[in-house]
Design an enzyme around this catalytic site. Structure first.
Site, PDB file in Angstrom:
ATOM      1  N   CYS A  64       0.828  -1.208   0.000  1.00 24.63           N
ATOM      2  CA  CYS A  64       0.000   0.000   0.000  1.00 24.63           C
ATOM      3  C   CYS A  64       0.865   1.262   0.000  1.00 24.63           C
ATOM      4  O   CYS A  64       1.524   1.557  -0.976  1.00 24.63           O
ATOM      5  CB  CYS A  64      -0.974  -0.046   1.178  1.00 24.63           C
ATOM      6  SG  CYS A  64      -2.318   1.146   1.010  1.00 24.63           S
ATOM      7  N   HIS A 123      -3.690  -5.457   0.946  1.00 25.93           N
ATOM      8  CA  HIS A 123      -3.018  -5.697   2.219  1.00 25.93           C
ATOM      9  C   HIS A 123      -2.971  -7.187   2.561  1.00 25.93           C
ATOM     10  O   HIS A 123      -3.927  -7.705   3.153  1.00 25.93           O
ATOM     11  CB  HIS A 123      -3.766  -4.972   3.343  1.00 25.93           C
ATOM     12  CG  HIS A 123      -3.552  -3.500   3.346  1.00 25.93           C
ATOM     13  ND1 HIS A 123      -2.539  -2.899   4.052  1.00 25.93           N
ATOM     14  CD2 HIS A 123      -4.208  -2.505   2.707  1.00 25.93           C
ATOM     15  CE1 HIS A 123      -2.585  -1.589   3.869  1.00 25.93           C
ATOM     16  NE2 HIS A 123      -3.589  -1.319   3.055  1.00 25.93           N
ATOM     17  N   GLU A 153      -1.343  -8.564   4.910  1.00 26.30           N
ATOM     18  CA  GLU A 153      -1.317  -8.742   6.378  1.00 26.30           C
ATOM     19  C   GLU A 153      -2.713  -8.671   6.992  1.00 26.30           C
ATOM     20  O   GLU A 153      -2.921  -9.092   8.115  1.00 26.30           O
ATOM     21  CB  GLU A 153      -0.366  -7.721   7.027  1.00 26.30           C
ATOM     22  CG  GLU A 153      -0.927  -6.325   7.248  1.00 26.30           C
ATOM     23  CD  GLU A 153      -0.962  -5.464   5.990  1.00 26.30           C
ATOM     24  OE1 GLU A 153      -0.746  -6.001   4.884  1.00 26.30           O
ATOM     25  OE2 GLU A 153      -1.231  -4.246   6.123  1.00 26.30           O
TER      26      GLU A 153
END
Lengths: 83, 232
Positions: B86, B203, B205
């Site tokens: 990002c 993302h 994560e």
């Protein structure tokens, strides 16, 4: 000598300007029929330099290195001497 | 093995990445404040998401020019993996270690939702655990995520198979409707020519544990850890 450089950063031709498009639409809602709206960013940089030429060269370097992204932006520099 | 997670002022996905690396994948990961310029002893780097320097000038522009980025470039030159997520992707393009630029979304709004992503190549240190063409789910959260590059660069990215992820629909088709931000050719992530630097807008994560809706992103970190184990 002290100079003030006015740097204008614009999107390159062909790049979308969503902020400008939104402003154009909002102007339409207010009854203003405009051809187009483009946005730009303006920086005023005050610096010391030996000459106008040197000042312009330095500001151009700043634009290349940080202020603009040459891949997507065009920029213009206007210089004036400060008293 | 030890992975560095770079923190700039305004970074906010650092702890999520550390949690996934340490608690989910099970590798050592330390946050590194950008003023600690020394990355000696680290085997890989994650530049996490957030709003470094308030997105002033352009998203990622200031962070890209901090001295720690020279250390990141050095680590990359040693062939070690560098992952930008990002805002981290924006930082890597602004630092010009990845091609192109991330510009304001076509519809200029912050978009935060799940997306379907197609894995275009498994020949990177970050995607070896996927299948080519696999459709995975990861969320996006950005306003400046429209990938832009000039035509010759786009052609090169395609030719060298540097496009790693594209936004697709559920059936894996790269349609306009599936493109959340107007990215050229639906591009969601790319690597450099040496393939050890990946930048992506989604993302991973936030999609590493099934309790959060998807564990697909975990494979990005697992692939990275495997690559480090095998090579360093």
């Amino acid at each position: 000598m002290q100079y003030q450089a006015t740097v204008t950063i614009e999107q390159k031709a062909g790049m979308l300007d969503p902020e400008g498009t939104t402003a154009k639409r909002a102007l339409g809602h207010l009854g203003y029929a405009v051809e187009s709206v483009k946005t730009a960013k303006l920086y005023e940089i005050v610096l010391e330099a030996e000459s106008a030429e040197v000042a312009e060269q330095k500001v151009d370097e700043m634009c290349q290195k940080l202020i603009a992204n040459p891949l997507i932006h065009n920029y213009t520099i206007q210089l004036r001497e400060l008293n | 093995m030890k992975i560095a997670i770079i923190q700039f002022g305004g970074t906010n996905c650092d702890m999520d990445v550390q949690h996934v690396l340490k608690d989910v994948v099970g590798v050592d990961a330390e946050t590194v404040w950008y003023k600690d310029e020394n990355l000696a002893g680290f085997d890989g780097v994650v530049v996490p998401g957030g709003f470094s320097y308030g997105d002033y000038l352009r998203a990622g522009a200031i962070a890209a020019r901090t001295p720690i980025m020279d250390s990141v470039k050095k680590i990359a030159a040693e062939g070690k993996p560098v992952l930008g997520i990002c805002n981290g992707f924006q930082v890597l393009t602004e630092a010009r270690v990845l091609e192109g630029a991330l510009t304001t979304n076509e519809y200029p709004k912050f978009r935060c939702h799940w997306t379907n992503i197609r894995v275009e190549t498994t020949d990177t240190p970050f995607t070896s655990k996927f299948r080519k063409g696999e459709v995975i789910r990861m969320p996006i959260a950005h306003m400046e995520g429209k990938f832009f590059a000039e035509e010759p660069t786009l052609a090169e990215l395609d030719e060298n198979e540097q496009v790693v992820f594209r936004y697709v629909d559920e059936k894996g088709r790269a349609t306009d409707e599936a493109n959340p931000n107007g990215s050229l050719e639906n591009i969601a992530g790319i690597v450099n020519t040496s393939r050890n630097i990946l930048g992506l807008m989604p993302h991973p994560e936030r999609a590493s544990e099934s309790i959060l809706g998807s564990a697909d992103g975990r494979k990005v970190f697992e692939s990275m850890a495997d690559y480090i184990t095998e090579n360093f």
